[in-house]
Structures are given as structure tokens and as C-alpha cells.
Design an enzyme around this catalytic site. Structure first.
Site, short mmCIF file in Angstrom:
data_model
loop_
_atom_site.label_atom_id
_atom_site.label_comp_id
_atom_site.label_asym_id
_atom_site.label_seq_id
_atom_site.Cartn_x
_atom_site.Cartn_y
_atom_site.Cartn_z
N GLU A 14 0.67 -1.10 0.01
CA GLU A 14 0.09 0.18 0.01
C GLU A 14 0.84 1.22 -0.04
OE1 GLU A 14 -4.05 -1.57 2.27
OE2 GLU A 14 -2.35 -0.69 3.55
N GLY A 85 -12.27 -4.83 2.13
CA GLY A 85 -13.33 -5.70 1.79
C GLY A 85 -14.68 -4.94 1.37
N MET A 180 -9.47 -2.69 9.11
CA MET A 180 -8.97 -2.87 10.25
C MET A 180 -8.29 -1.66 10.83
SD MET A 180 -7.45 -6.77 10.20
CE MET A 180 -7.19 -6.83 11.70
N GLU A 181 -8.17 -0.48 10.24
CA GLU A 181 -7.64 0.56 10.65
C GLU A 181 -8.14 1.89 10.70
OE1 GLU A 181 -5.30 -2.71 9.34
OE2 GLU A 181 -6.14 -1.32 7.93
N ASP A 204 -11.52 -7.27 -2.61
CA ASP A 204 -12.29 -8.76 -2.25
C ASP A 204 -13.72 -8.22 -1.75
OD1 ASP A 204 -12.57 -9.54 0.73
OD2 ASP A 204 -10.94 -8.16 0.27
#
Length: 236
Positions: A14, A85, A180-181, A204
Site C-alpha cells: 500500500e 473488503g 482494520m485501521e 475482495d
């Protein structure tokens, strides 16, 4: 005075492309981070200073990284660039969600929301990306012809990888994407009065077991977010 922008990603893929776009690069190592510092020419002719780093996965890692960058580099803005996601049936892989709204998956905001930018009397329920940064990113994506929305991103300390979890996340947060962040970055930035933006390219449909996901080549999706981040920096 040169303006500094801080860039964070959770994974090497990233941040690698963003680092490649910088000139006059140096590296600093602190707080378990390898921070690439460099310059980038904005479209206006101004030279921006950029500090970019891989912060690691999870809410605590994201929060610690954000606070470190604020304390050391005093950025004018913080951008989190990466993948997520997809939870929105109208979106597809490699589309982009800009985090207009960021919500935690597993946090009682009646308690957590009492702290800045909320108060004990008026706890907040969610966090938000900066309106100006959202507008610049929205224009950059439109000019690039990339399908995107300014939507809701949910952040939590677990990997969402099956239909039951997807339905639970959507029911709890109404999110368009899950990761998650982002909410942690937005929360810490808000506590420090630093504008923040969360950019997520969809890698995804939140339907792949993590052990299988680890084998995916996510570089295309990470580069979508990274290219947008570089374009956004040039437009600031």
C-alpha cells in the site's frame, strides 16, 4: 514554509508505490516504523513534504502510527491509503470507497465517544474524513474515471471473511467497506485537530478466508489507492 502531509498504509504494497513517487527521499526509523520522507511537486508548483510509512494491521497499530507521525512531523493532513473488503452490492473489485463516515465494529461508542471530538455530555457515534480532502479526492477519482462513492467504512480488529460476518457488519454499521485501521486513524487525527482522509480500494468481497487471502496479489488494488493518493497530493 513547506507543508507536510503524512501517509499511512497497513501493508507494504500500500505504501511502496507512494514512496516511489517521492523525490529527495530519506528514511527514518522510530517506534518500529520505517518512514520514507521525501518531496512531491504539487500542480500549483508548490513542493510538498511527505512522510509515508507502513503502520501495520489493526486498530492499535494504526492509532500508534498516527500519533507518532503527528508528534514528529506535524502534518497538515493525514491520509490512510489502502485496500478493504467490499460490502456494497453496487460496487465491484477495484472500485474505491472514500471514508466519509468511519465506524468501529466492536466498540461501545457511548463510552469511547465521550472523548474528543465528542464530549461526556454529547458522545459521538462515528468519525469523519475531512470535507475538503473528500472533495479533492472525489474530483480526482471522477477525472480518472474510477467508480467510487463517499461512503461508510467499518474498522475492527478481526478479518471479515464469511457471509454471516458480512451481514453482521452491515447490520451493525451500514458500512460499504470493511477493514482494520481507518476509524482509529480518524479518531486520533480528530483528537489532534489534524484533517484526515481514508481511501480504500476494494480488493475482495469480504468472502475469502485470511489464509487464502494472504496468497493473493493485492498490488493492483493497492496501486489504485496509491495512485489516487499521489494525484490528490498534487492537487492540494
Amino acid at each position: 514554509m513547506t507543508r507536510t502531509i503524512a501517509i499511512i498504509g497497513a501493508l507494504n504494497e500500500e505504501i511502496a508505490h507512494i514512496a516511489e513517487a517521492l523525490a529527495n527521499t530519506t528514511h527514518a526509523t522510530a517506534a518500529s516504523l520505517d518512514i520514507t520522507c521525501g518531496t512531491l511537486a504539487a500542480n500549483s508548483g508548490e513542493e510538498l513534504s511527505v512522510a509515508a510509512t507502513v503502520g501495520g494491521m489493526g486498530l492499535v497499530a494504526a492509532a500508534a502510527t498516527t500519533q507518532h507521525l503527528i508528534d514528529i512531523y506535524h502534518p497538515e493532513a493525514i491520509i490512510f491509503s489502502g485496500i478493504a473488503g467490499n460490502l456494497n452490492k453496487r460496487l465491484h473489485i477495484n472500485d474505491v470507497v472514500l471514508g466519509g463516515t468511519l465506524r468501529y465494529l466492536d466498540t461501545d461508542m457511548r463510552l469511547v465517544g465521550q472523548w474528543k471530538p465528542g464530549t461526556e455530555q454529547n458522545p459521538i457515534e462515528e468519525f469523519h474524513s475531512d470535507r475538503h480532502l473528500l472533495d479533492v479526492a472525489d474530483k480526482a477519482l471522477a477525472d480518472a474515471g474510477i467508480t467510487h462513492i463517499i461512503g461508510t467504512i467499518a474498522s475492527g480488529n478481526y478479518f471479515v471473511d464469511d457471509p454471516a460476518k458480512v451481514e453482521e457488519v452491515i447490520r451493525a454499521t451500514g458500512a460499504d467497506a470493511v477493514e482494520m485501521e481507518g476509524a482509529a486513524v480518524a479518531q486520533v487525527a480528530a483528537r489532534n485537530d489534524v484533517p484526515a482522509l481514508v481511501i480504500r480500494a476494494l480488493s475482495d468481497n469480504a468472502d475469502t478466508d485470511y489464509e487464502e487471502f494472504k496468497g493473493f496479489d493485492i498490488s493492483e488494488y493497492a496501486n489504485t489507492a496509491a495512485n489516487l493518493t499521489v494525484d490528490l497530493l498534487r492537487r492540494l
